[in-house]
Design a protein around this motif. Sequence first.
Motif, PDB file in Angstrom:
ATOM      1  N   VAL A  20      10.591 -69.136 -45.046  1.00  0.00           N
ATOM      2  CA  VAL A  20      11.544 -69.891 -44.097  1.00  0.00           C
ATOM      3  C   VAL A  20      10.596 -70.163 -42.887  1.00  0.00           C
ATOM      4  CG1 VAL A  20      13.328 -69.703 -42.245  1.00  0.00           C
ATOM      5  CG2 VAL A  20      13.419 -68.366 -44.666  1.00  0.00           C
ATOM      6  N   GLU A  21      10.576 -71.396 -42.725  1.00  0.00           N
ATOM      7  CA  GLU A  21       9.728 -71.995 -41.596  1.00  0.00           C
ATOM      8  C   GLU A  21      10.704 -72.775 -40.578  1.00  0.00           C
ATOM      9  OE1 GLU A  21       6.721 -74.757 -43.239  1.00  0.00           O
ATOM     10  OE2 GLU A  21       6.147 -73.219 -44.767  1.00  0.00           O
ATOM     11  N   GLU A  22      10.705 -72.388 -39.279  1.00  0.00           N
ATOM     12  CA  GLU A  22      11.552 -73.113 -38.254  1.00  0.00           C
ATOM     13  C   GLU A  22      10.413 -73.568 -37.202  1.00  0.00           C
ATOM     14  OE1 GLU A  22      14.913 -70.706 -36.924  1.00  0.00           O
ATOM     15  OE2 GLU A  22      14.080 -69.006 -38.007  1.00  0.00           O
ATOM     16  N   THR A  23      10.935 -74.800 -36.913  1.00  0.00           N
ATOM     17  CA  THR A  23      10.205 -75.452 -35.880  1.00  0.00           C
ATOM     18  C   THR A  23      11.355 -76.417 -35.023  1.00  0.00           C
ATOM     19  OG1 THR A  23       9.901 -77.809 -37.122  1.00  0.00           O
ATOM     20  CG2 THR A  23       8.305 -76.089 -37.452  1.00  0.00           C
ATOM     21  N   LYS A  24      11.034 -76.933 -33.814  1.00  0.00           N
ATOM     22  CA  LYS A  24      12.212 -77.468 -33.285  1.00  0.00           C
ATOM     23  C   LYS A  24      12.745 -78.599 -33.911  1.00  0.00           C
ATOM     24  CE  LYS A  24      10.529 -76.449 -28.615  1.00  0.00           C
ATOM     25  NZ  LYS A  24       9.817 -76.678 -27.406  1.00  0.00           N
ATOM     26  N   THR A  25      11.970 -79.306 -35.116  1.00  0.00           N
ATOM     27  CA  THR A  25      12.696 -80.570 -35.561  1.00  0.00           C
ATOM     28  C   THR A  25      12.826 -80.358 -37.037  1.00  0.00           C
ATOM     29  OG1 THR A  25      10.354 -81.367 -36.087  1.00  0.00           O
ATOM     30  CG2 THR A  25      11.395 -82.022 -34.128  1.00  0.00           C
ATOM     31  N   ASN A  26      12.770 -79.151 -37.612  1.00  0.00           N
ATOM     32  CA  ASN A  26      12.701 -78.865 -39.069  1.00  0.00           C
ATOM     33  C   ASN A  26      12.905 -77.353 -39.443  1.00  0.00           C
ATOM     34  OD1 ASN A  26      12.872 -79.983 -41.746  1.00  0.00           O
ATOM     35  ND2 ASN A  26      11.100 -78.983 -42.278  1.00  0.00           N
ATOM     36  N   HIS A  28       8.348 -65.308 -42.660  1.00  0.00           N
ATOM     37  CA  HIS A  28       9.434 -66.237 -41.901  1.00  0.00           C
ATOM     38  C   HIS A  28       8.300 -66.813 -40.613  1.00  0.00           C
ATOM     39  CE1 HIS A  28      13.378 -66.061 -39.300  1.00  0.00           C
ATOM     40  NE2 HIS A  28      12.566 -67.183 -39.612  1.00  0.00           N
ATOM     41  N   SER A  29       8.130 -67.812 -40.311  1.00  0.00           N
ATOM     42  CA  SER A  29       7.749 -68.347 -39.393  1.00  0.00           C
ATOM     43  C   SER A  29       8.578 -69.008 -38.189  1.00  0.00           C
ATOM     44  CB  SER A  29       6.541 -69.314 -39.539  1.00  0.00           C
ATOM     45  OG  SER A  29       6.944 -70.342 -40.222  1.00  0.00           O
ATOM     46  N   ARG A  30       8.232 -68.949 -36.843  1.00  0.00           N
ATOM     47  CA  ARG A  30       8.709 -69.480 -35.933  1.00  0.00           C
ATOM     48  C   ARG A  30       8.036 -69.802 -34.549  1.00  0.00           C
ATOM     49  NH1 ARG A  30      12.956 -66.345 -34.051  1.00  0.00           N
ATOM     50  NH2 ARG A  30      13.919 -66.323 -36.074  1.00  0.00           N
ATOM     51  N   ASN A  31       7.811 -70.812 -33.928  1.00  0.00           N
ATOM     52  CA  ASN A  31       7.025 -70.898 -32.582  1.00  0.00           C
ATOM     53  C   ASN A  31       5.540 -70.327 -32.913  1.00  0.00           C
ATOM     54  OD1 ASN A  31       9.686 -71.658 -31.268  1.00  0.00           O
ATOM     55  ND2 ASN A  31       9.987 -69.480 -31.016  1.00  0.00           N
ATOM     56  N   ASN A  32       5.214 -70.889 -33.887  1.00  0.00           N
ATOM     57  CA  ASN A  32       3.649 -70.453 -34.089  1.00  0.00           C
ATOM     58  C   ASN A  32       3.447 -69.167 -34.481  1.00  0.00           C
ATOM     59  OD1 ASN A  32       2.904 -73.252 -34.018  1.00  0.00           O
ATOM     60  ND2 ASN A  32       3.014 -73.296 -32.086  1.00  0.00           N
ATOM     61  N   GLU A  49      11.243 -60.105 -36.249  1.00  0.00           N
ATOM     62  CA  GLU A  49      12.018 -61.184 -35.685  1.00  0.00           C
ATOM     63  C   GLU A  49      12.011 -61.442 -34.539  1.00  0.00           C
ATOM     64  OE1 GLU A  49      14.150 -63.492 -37.586  1.00  0.00           O
ATOM     65  OE2 GLU A  49      12.733 -62.957 -39.121  1.00  0.00           O
ATOM     66  N   LYS A  50      11.820 -60.410 -33.617  1.00  0.00           N
ATOM     67  CA  LYS A  50      11.964 -60.442 -32.001  1.00  0.00           C
ATOM     68  C   LYS A  50      10.496 -61.015 -31.800  1.00  0.00           C
ATOM     69  CE  LYS A  50      14.989 -56.856 -30.766  1.00  0.00           C
ATOM     70  NZ  LYS A  50      15.084 -55.569 -30.199  1.00  0.00           N
ATOM     71  N   GLU A  51       9.473 -60.795 -32.312  1.00  0.00           N
ATOM     72  CA  GLU A  51       8.220 -61.273 -32.228  1.00  0.00           C
ATOM     73  C   GLU A  51       8.005 -62.807 -32.457  1.00  0.00           C
ATOM     74  OE1 GLU A  51       4.727 -59.233 -33.365  1.00  0.00           O
ATOM     75  OE2 GLU A  51       5.515 -57.141 -32.844  1.00  0.00           O
ATOM     76  N   LEU A  52       8.842 -63.317 -33.114  1.00  0.00           N
ATOM     77  CA  LEU A  52       8.934 -64.647 -33.548  1.00  0.00           C
ATOM     78  C   LEU A  52       9.469 -65.616 -32.564  1.00  0.00           C
ATOM     79  CD1 LEU A  52      10.103 -64.990 -36.912  1.00  0.00           C
ATOM     80  CD2 LEU A  52       7.697 -64.909 -36.281  1.00  0.00           C
ATOM     81  N   GLY A  53       9.965 -64.701 -31.548  1.00  0.00           N
ATOM     82  CA  GLY A  53      10.683 -65.389 -30.367  1.00  0.00           C
ATOM     83  C   GLY A  53      12.046 -66.086 -30.406  1.00  0.00           C
TER      84      GLY A  53
END
Length: 178
Positions: free
Chosen positions: A28-34, A136-140, A174-178
């Motif tokens: 799961v990769e989360e960015t602002k646009t995708n 899982h990735s979010r916010n780099n 998950e918390k560290e992903l922001g």
Amino acid sequence: MHATICDLITDLVQNSIEADADEITLNVEETKTNLRIVIQDNGKGMSAATLAKAKDPFWSDGKHRHRKVGLGLPFLLQTAEMTGGSAEIESEEGRGTSVTLNLDPAHVDLPMFGNFTSAAVSLMTYGFDGNLTIEHSRNNQAYSVSRNDLIDALGCLNDMQNMVLLKQFIESNEKELG
């Protein structure tokens, strides 16, 4: 349609388990646009003809005696279509299946993401003998956890104390992903 994206993810991973996969990767990769979700398995896979049928909500492969329809992949395709996203399913009989979903996280019709911690704990403790790797990735920021590594560290994941530790571990990542 699924109530949350996590419900959709859970359904797709359970499809992999039911396809006798012993190696499953959920990315799961989360960015602002995708929002990109990729589920790959080494299960029994599907022929091109079976894959075409599986996209039909009024067809079922009969794995659930009480159901006359199969809605998992049709709901996936519907979610992608109604939110301007894309869904790609690749499968080869005897080799496995890969499902890739790209969604616009800002689209008004996108279901809520849901509780990823609960979904991850549920999938990790689901009764199967294979390995599930969750990335899982979010916010780099990113983390990865493997069911086999968790079993090596904790033992039985269905033990109540180990389930609590697993939940705390996923929550802290998950918390560290922001």
